[in-house]
Design a protein around this motif. Sequence first.
Motif, PDB file in Angstrom:
ATOM      1  N   ASN A  76       0.859  -1.140  -0.043  1.00 26.69           N
ATOM      2  CA  ASN A  76      -0.073   0.167  -0.104  1.00 26.69           C
ATOM      3  C   ASN A  76       0.867   1.346   0.109  1.00 26.69           C
ATOM      4  O   ASN A  76       0.539   2.110  -0.799  1.00 26.69           O
ATOM      5  N   LEU A  77       1.901   1.295   0.957  1.00 32.13           N
ATOM      6  CA  LEU A  77       2.862   2.508   0.718  1.00 32.13           C
ATOM      7  C   LEU A  77       3.575   2.471  -0.443  1.00 32.13           C
ATOM      8  O   LEU A  77       3.593   3.715  -1.047  1.00 32.13           O
ATOM      9  N   THR A  78       3.738   1.691  -1.190  1.00 34.15           N
ATOM     10  CA  THR A  78       4.494   1.599  -2.406  1.00 34.15           C
ATOM     11  C   THR A  78       3.747   2.132  -3.326  1.00 34.15           C
ATOM     12  O   THR A  78       3.987   2.841  -4.260  1.00 34.15           O
ATOM     13  N   SER A  79       2.447   1.711  -3.410  1.00 36.44           N
ATOM     14  CA  SER A  79       1.444   2.210  -4.330  1.00 36.44           C
ATOM     15  C   SER A  79       1.018   3.815  -4.135  1.00 36.44           C
ATOM     16  O   SER A  79       1.052   4.574  -5.214  1.00 36.44           O
ATOM     17  N   LEU A  80       1.109   3.879  -2.746  1.00 36.49           N
ATOM     18  CA  LEU A  80       1.071   5.531  -2.477  1.00 36.49           C
ATOM     19  C   LEU A  80       2.075   6.570  -3.023  1.00 36.49           C
ATOM     20  O   LEU A  80       1.572   7.440  -3.763  1.00 36.49           O
ATOM     21  N   LEU A  81       3.231   5.933  -2.847  1.00 39.39           N
ATOM     22  CA  LEU A  81       4.179   6.840  -3.258  1.00 39.39           C
ATOM     23  C   LEU A  81       4.454   6.983  -4.698  1.00 39.39           C
ATOM     24  O   LEU A  81       4.555   8.029  -5.215  1.00 39.39           O
ATOM     25  N   ASN A  82       3.968   5.501  -5.461  1.00 39.50           N
ATOM     26  CA  ASN A  82       4.113   5.759  -6.806  1.00 39.50           C
ATOM     27  C   ASN A  82       2.859   6.774  -7.659  1.00 39.50           C
ATOM     28  O   ASN A  82       3.316   7.679  -8.354  1.00 39.50           O
ATOM     29  N   GLN A  83       1.991   6.715  -6.909  1.00 40.79           N
ATOM     30  CA  GLN A  83       0.770   7.650  -7.182  1.00 40.79           C
ATOM     31  C   GLN A  83       1.250   8.853  -7.171  1.00 40.79           C
ATOM     32  O   GLN A  83       0.950   9.867  -7.716  1.00 40.79           O
ATOM     33  N   GLN A  84       1.809   9.334  -5.765  1.00 42.12           N
ATOM     34  CA  GLN A  84       2.357  10.693  -5.400  1.00 42.12           C
ATOM     35  C   GLN A  84       3.321  11.227  -6.423  1.00 42.12           C
ATOM     36  O   GLN A  84       3.349  12.375  -6.771  1.00 42.12           O
TER      37      GLN A  84
END
Length: 80
Positions: free
Chosen positions: A8-16
């Motif tokens: 989830n954190l990796t996904s959020l960072l990529n989205q950001q």
Amino acid sequence: MDQHSLTNLTSLLNQQIGSQETLVEYLYKAKALINVTLGRDFLDYDKVTINHYLWILSVFIEDACSLSENIRNDLLRNVQ
């Protein structure tokens, strides 16, 4: 940190990262338009052209503001 949280954190960072790149693009476009506006001959254009020009500048700025607010909200939602 479990695998699910890390994903989830990796996904959020990529989205950001993608959102920040888009935000920078909007701001560069707005800056380029503003630089043209500050040129000597800008007011020589007809009123319709100037109106459309300023309208698209406001769209870039509004889109950048909305994207920035969405980025902030996403981060706040995921931090809490």
